[in-house]
Design a protein around this motif. Sequence first.
Motif, PDB file in Angstrom:
ATOM      1  N   PHE A   1       0.813  -1.225   0.000  1.00  0.00           N
ATOM      2  CA  PHE A   1       0.000   0.000   0.000  1.00  0.00           C
ATOM      3  C   PHE A   1       0.846   1.273   0.000  1.00  0.00           C
ATOM      4  O   PHE A   1       0.425   2.291  -0.536  1.00  0.00           O
ATOM      5  CB  PHE A   1      -1.019   0.007   1.141  1.00  0.00           C
ATOM      6  CG  PHE A   1      -0.483  -0.195   2.522  1.00  0.00           C
ATOM      7  CD1 PHE A   1      -0.151   0.885   3.335  1.00  0.00           C
ATOM      8  CD2 PHE A   1      -0.344  -1.474   3.052  1.00  0.00           C
ATOM      9  CE1 PHE A   1       0.314   0.709   4.631  1.00  0.00           C
ATOM     10  CE2 PHE A   1       0.121  -1.673   4.344  1.00  0.00           C
ATOM     11  CZ  PHE A   1       0.458  -0.573   5.132  1.00  0.00           C
ATOM     12  N   SER A   2       2.058   1.231   0.540  1.00  0.00           N
ATOM     13  CA  SER A   2       2.889   2.438   0.517  1.00  0.00           C
ATOM     14  C   SER A   2       3.315   2.777  -0.916  1.00  0.00           C
ATOM     15  O   SER A   2       3.421   3.957  -1.280  1.00  0.00           O
ATOM     16  CB  SER A   2       4.112   2.281   1.415  1.00  0.00           C
ATOM     17  OG  SER A   2       4.970   1.252   0.939  1.00  0.00           O
ATOM     18  N   THR A   3       3.537   1.767  -1.752  1.00  0.00           N
ATOM     19  CA  THR A   3       3.933   2.021  -3.138  1.00  0.00           C
ATOM     20  C   THR A   3       2.794   2.622  -3.948  1.00  0.00           C
ATOM     21  O   THR A   3       3.028   3.208  -5.026  1.00  0.00           O
ATOM     22  CB  THR A   3       4.394   0.719  -3.826  1.00  0.00           C
ATOM     23  OG1 THR A   3       3.372  -0.277  -3.661  1.00  0.00           O
ATOM     24  CG2 THR A   3       5.693   0.222  -3.231  1.00  0.00           C
ATOM     25  N   LEU A   4       1.580   2.482  -3.468  1.00  0.00           N
ATOM     26  CA  LEU A   4       0.404   3.035  -4.167  1.00  0.00           C
ATOM     27  C   LEU A   4       0.025   4.410  -3.637  1.00  0.00           C
ATOM     28  O   LEU A   4      -1.015   4.959  -4.015  1.00  0.00           O
ATOM     29  CB  LEU A   4      -0.774   2.071  -4.042  1.00  0.00           C
ATOM     30  CG  LEU A   4      -0.568   0.695  -4.698  1.00  0.00           C
ATOM     31  CD1 LEU A   4      -1.745  -0.230  -4.397  1.00  0.00           C
ATOM     32  CD2 LEU A   4      -0.375   0.836  -6.203  1.00  0.00           C
ATOM     33  N   GLY A   5       0.860   4.975  -2.760  1.00  0.00           N
ATOM     34  CA  GLY A   5       0.647   6.359  -2.341  1.00  0.00           C
ATOM     35  C   GLY A   5       0.185   6.569  -0.927  1.00  0.00           C
ATOM     36  O   GLY A   5       0.110   7.714  -0.463  1.00  0.00           O
ATOM     37  N   TRP A   6      -0.147   5.483  -0.199  1.00  0.00           N
ATOM     38  CA  TRP A   6      -0.571   5.632   1.200  1.00  0.00           C
ATOM     39  C   TRP A   6       0.549   6.334   1.980  1.00  0.00           C
ATOM     40  O   TRP A   6       1.718   6.086   1.711  1.00  0.00           O
ATOM     41  CB  TRP A   6      -0.866   4.248   1.793  1.00  0.00           C
ATOM     42  CG  TRP A   6      -1.495   4.280   3.151  1.00  0.00           C
ATOM     43  CD1 TRP A   6      -2.817   4.270   3.454  1.00  0.00           C
ATOM     44  CD2 TRP A   6      -0.808   4.330   4.414  1.00  0.00           C
ATOM     45  NE1 TRP A   6      -3.014   4.295   4.794  1.00  0.00           N
ATOM     46  CE2 TRP A   6      -1.793   4.341   5.424  1.00  0.00           C
ATOM     47  CE3 TRP A   6       0.534   4.379   4.800  1.00  0.00           C
ATOM     48  CZ2 TRP A   6      -1.481   4.388   6.780  1.00  0.00           C
ATOM     49  CZ3 TRP A   6       0.851   4.428   6.141  1.00  0.00           C
ATOM     50  CH2 TRP A   6      -0.150   4.435   7.117  1.00  0.00           C
ATOM     51  N   PRO A   7       0.262   7.245   2.903  1.00  0.00           N
ATOM     52  CA  PRO A   7      -1.037   7.486   3.552  1.00  0.00           C
ATOM     53  C   PRO A   7      -1.985   8.428   2.803  1.00  0.00           C
ATOM     54  O   PRO A   7      -3.061   8.716   3.317  1.00  0.00           O
ATOM     55  CB  PRO A   7      -0.629   8.083   4.906  1.00  0.00           C
ATOM     56  CG  PRO A   7       0.680   8.739   4.653  1.00  0.00           C
ATOM     57  CD  PRO A   7       1.374   7.908   3.619  1.00  0.00           C
TER      58      PRO A   7
ATOM     59  N   GLU B   1      -4.758   9.324   0.067  1.00  0.00           N
ATOM     60  CA  GLU B   1      -5.841   8.538  -0.536  1.00  0.00           C
ATOM     61  C   GLU B   1      -5.789   8.712  -2.049  1.00  0.00           C
ATOM     62  O   GLU B   1      -6.592   9.441  -2.645  1.00  0.00           O
ATOM     63  CB  GLU B   1      -7.194   8.962   0.031  1.00  0.00           C
ATOM     64  CG  GLU B   1      -7.342   8.659   1.516  1.00  0.00           C
ATOM     65  CD  GLU B   1      -8.706   9.070   2.063  1.00  0.00           C
ATOM     66  OE1 GLU B   1      -9.557   9.530   1.259  1.00  0.00           O
ATOM     67  OE2 GLU B   1      -8.907   8.930   3.270  1.00  0.00           O
ATOM     68  N   THR B   2      -4.837   8.028  -2.678  1.00  0.00           N
ATOM     69  CA  THR B   2      -4.600   8.206  -4.114  1.00  0.00           C
ATOM     70  C   THR B   2      -5.568   7.368  -4.943  1.00  0.00           C
ATOM     71  O   THR B   2      -6.142   6.373  -4.470  1.00  0.00           O
ATOM     72  CB  THR B   2      -3.164   7.798  -4.474  1.00  0.00           C
ATOM     73  OG1 THR B   2      -3.016   6.385  -4.213  1.00  0.00           O
ATOM     74  CG2 THR B   2      -2.147   8.575  -3.654  1.00  0.00           C
ATOM     75  N   ALA B   3      -5.687   7.748  -6.209  1.00  0.00           N
ATOM     76  CA  ALA B   3      -6.527   6.979  -7.138  1.00  0.00           C
ATOM     77  C   ALA B   3      -5.960   5.581  -7.339  1.00  0.00           C
ATOM     78  O   ALA B   3      -6.711   4.604  -7.475  1.00  0.00           O
ATOM     79  CB  ALA B   3      -6.603   7.719  -8.473  1.00  0.00           C
ATOM     80  N   GLU B   4      -4.621   5.472  -7.348  1.00  0.00           N
ATOM     81  CA  GLU B   4      -3.991   4.158  -7.533  1.00  0.00           C
ATOM     82  C   GLU B   4      -4.278   3.236  -6.352  1.00  0.00           C
ATOM     83  O   GLU B   4      -4.516   2.042  -6.533  1.00  0.00           O
ATOM     84  CB  GLU B   4      -2.472   4.317  -7.702  1.00  0.00           C
ATOM     85  CG  GLU B   4      -2.044   4.963  -8.997  1.00  0.00           C
ATOM     86  CD  GLU B   4      -2.104   6.486  -8.944  1.00  0.00           C
ATOM     87  OE1 GLU B   4      -1.799   7.119  -9.966  1.00  0.00           O
ATOM     88  OE2 GLU B   4      -2.463   7.046  -7.877  1.00  0.00           O
ATOM     89  N   LEU B   5      -4.275   3.796  -5.157  1.00  0.00           N
ATOM     90  CA  LEU B   5      -4.560   2.989  -3.968  1.00  0.00           C
ATOM     91  C   LEU B   5      -5.985   2.452  -4.038  1.00  0.00           C
ATOM     92  O   LEU B   5      -6.236   1.272  -3.736  1.00  0.00           O
ATOM     93  CB  LEU B   5      -4.364   3.835  -2.712  1.00  0.00           C
ATOM     94  CG  LEU B   5      -4.404   3.098  -1.373  1.00  0.00           C
ATOM     95  CD1 LEU B   5      -3.265   2.099  -1.253  1.00  0.00           C
ATOM     96  CD2 LEU B   5      -4.343   4.105  -0.216  1.00  0.00           C
TER      97      LEU B   5
END
Length: 886
Positions: A460-466, A468-472
């Motif tokens: 989840f960190s690679t998807l932009g967390w923390p 709230e990204t579109a990728e996440l």
Amino acid sequence: MLDKTFHPQEVEDRIYAAWEASGAFRCGRRPQAEPFCIVIPPPNVTGRLHIGHALNNTLQDTLARFERMRGKDVLWQPGMDHAGIATQLVVERQLTERQQSRTQMGREAFIERVWAWKAESGGAISNQLRKLGASADWTRERFTMDEGLSRAVTKVFIDLYQQGLIYKDKRLVNWDPRLQTAVSDLEVENIEMKGHLWYLKYPIADEPGRFIVVATTRPETMLGDTAVAVHPDDERYRDLVGKQVRLPLTNRLIPIIADAHSNPEKGTGAVKITPGHDFNDFEVGKRNNLPLLNIFNKDATLNDTVPEMYRGLDRFEARKKLLEDLEALDLVDRVEPITHAVPHDEKTKTVVLEPLLTEQWYLNVLPLARRAIEAVEDGRTRFVPDNWANVYFHWLRNIQPWCISRQLWWGHQIPAWYDEDGRVYVAETEAAAREQAAGKVLTRDPDVLDTWFSSALWPFSTLGWPEETAELARYYPTNVLVTGFDIIFFWVARMMMMGLHFMGEVPFRTVFIHTRVLDEKGVKMSKTKGNVVDPLELIDQYGADALRFTLALAAGQGRDMRIGPSRVEVNRNFATKLWNAARFCEMNECVTLSEFDPSRVRLMLNKWIISETRSVVDTITTNLEALRFNDAAQVAYHFVWDLFCDWYLEIAKPLLSGGDGEASVEARDARLETRATAAFVRDQILKLLHPFMPFITEELWARTAEHAAPREGLLIEAAWPTISLPADSAEAKLEMQWVIDIISGVRSVRAEMNVPAAARVSLLLKGAQVETLARLERHKDTIVTLARLSSVRASDELPPASAQFVIGEALAGLPLGEVIDVNKERTRLERELKKAQDEVTRLDEKLGNPQFVSRAPDDVLAEQRERRADAARLADRLRDAISRLR
């Protein structure tokens, strides 16, 4: 015109550049499509592509390419791990070569040096993954120390601290005296080494001449002993329980206690208890209220708690001197040579000082582990093969607090500050901590977090967390994790715990666990054995496709796989076979026709190959969906080599040859249909093989369109095959299989009976029904040509000296009396059978001998088992051959 030979080294870089330039690897280009996401197990920034990486990333890339061709929005998330210990070691070695050290440089300058090294030399493995053909979205490549991931790490630490799950405690830890840092239990590698077991005599206090003998592999630790333990039921020592011994060389009195930790059947039954330097002894000490002495400094020299003559000595120097002193006092009872497991730091290979009492940061993972267990129990995440779930459960159900701090400089520095009174303030920044401390002078905790702490956040960190990204929102949870069994504890379980805790959902739906890669003889690879396979060398020699296909073929679920140059060479030959087939099609004017409809072919041969192609598409699809990579690759190999090349193209040769102007309308139509069918099937083969062998298939996709309508795009983005079947396809499959079976039967007989290649014999069919005779008539020319026969016909009887085999309801016979001496041949076969049977018996006796099995090296055992299997297969073939002679 296609070149005579495929040279992968000449095309791979060009093709990879074309893929990257096209944007084919990038996610988000199909916003309406179903998402499919895999996160790469991040290789160390210090890493070089090894065979395990090659396997793991080949399987991931196979899935990514497969799902991309099925129209999904694929994100294969790449990145690298900062690899705290490994990276710090690399840079420290460089400093040592220049007569420098990190302590001389200071922390800030050292970290700058590490970042400089990373920019210059780190991450070479990303380019090596490109050599393999990895179609990851490199525009999204992440690094566990980059700004976004560091922010995620800080937030997780603060949240867990505020929830009371992160805390400081003084406990025993494994300690690496070389790097002077705590080491996880999971990072301790026990290496078999030759050593000694010393039996030492401890004098009983106030009983001159009486001793109790204890055994130890680490005599220097006796200086930290605080008791001797015997089993409560051991009659030999019952009168000594409660008495004291005078610890040699120290003059300290320590008690003899009764504790079940002592095994009466092991050694002397009496054990020295050193609570400060042994995990089991620590528990004994707690049960018996024993004092805990730490005799080591952090560099493994002896500290001031020991007698003066040993202070400052390295542990091994101290051992030598201490044993000399004990010998002089006649307190060494005896010494036994042994081979025992010695704990080492798996990264530095330093003998670990086991253990040391230090204050560290811990994470209470028990509440997180419960949810991670439940998620697999209820099927939200499944393991493939499912037996690995038991390994996962065992570790989580016996989990201990996780020591998350390391005494390194390279890594995520712990976001904690201390005031002069030792109070701790955990905050995102120093300013925020100072605000908590009402302006007090603060000092930051020098420790960094365990590398696996940041890796646990990877999905989840690679998807932009923390944030709230579109990728996440789109790609979490991910679909499949492909990883090795050896990091189920390190990584898989921790990602499950962190994902569930911070995202409320599992990080992946499926975990595919692959096993070890062994050498060609089934032996574990090691530098000392000289059997390490370098994937980059194999790519240079045979091409990436050959290596990838070899790895896919070997990747059976739950099975160790064997890899070596000869196996890769076999699949280089497969690539050559594919190239030659495409070249044959080109030479025979087999051109892709946009208007070709496979459901409308009329010839039996073409109906058959279209039907077989549809079957193989369905089978490969099913196998890849089930993560049966080896089955999918094996099906593709068999279809291409056997059905398409060796049967379809061979049978089709007469149809394809000759000029159109000299043929009848019927012959011209048959030729045109067969050319179009061959081109169509070739194209489907390129699609089916693309996930496994992307370079050669992409090259052929482009080159075979040079004399036809241009392709709509690159093969990497072509649609996965869907094929409509022609009418009567089932009947066509049955009929053509009969043709293949009868030709194969004749070929087997010729080979087994040593029939000369030039000899033309007749084939007789006895008992054939009307339908079979009709088949025989339709395919007579094909059978005669491919089986090298003089004639084929029905017969009421088979002459003597015929080699026979069953084909459907009929009995096929080859009269061989005129081309071989049948009796002589039978005698030869029986002699060869006896020899093969004797070999099986001999090897069975050898492999059934417990002494041989226990002493033989793994490679010798593997070789003997393979020889036994070969001999058994030969015996079976010879029995079949003898049974054919009538």
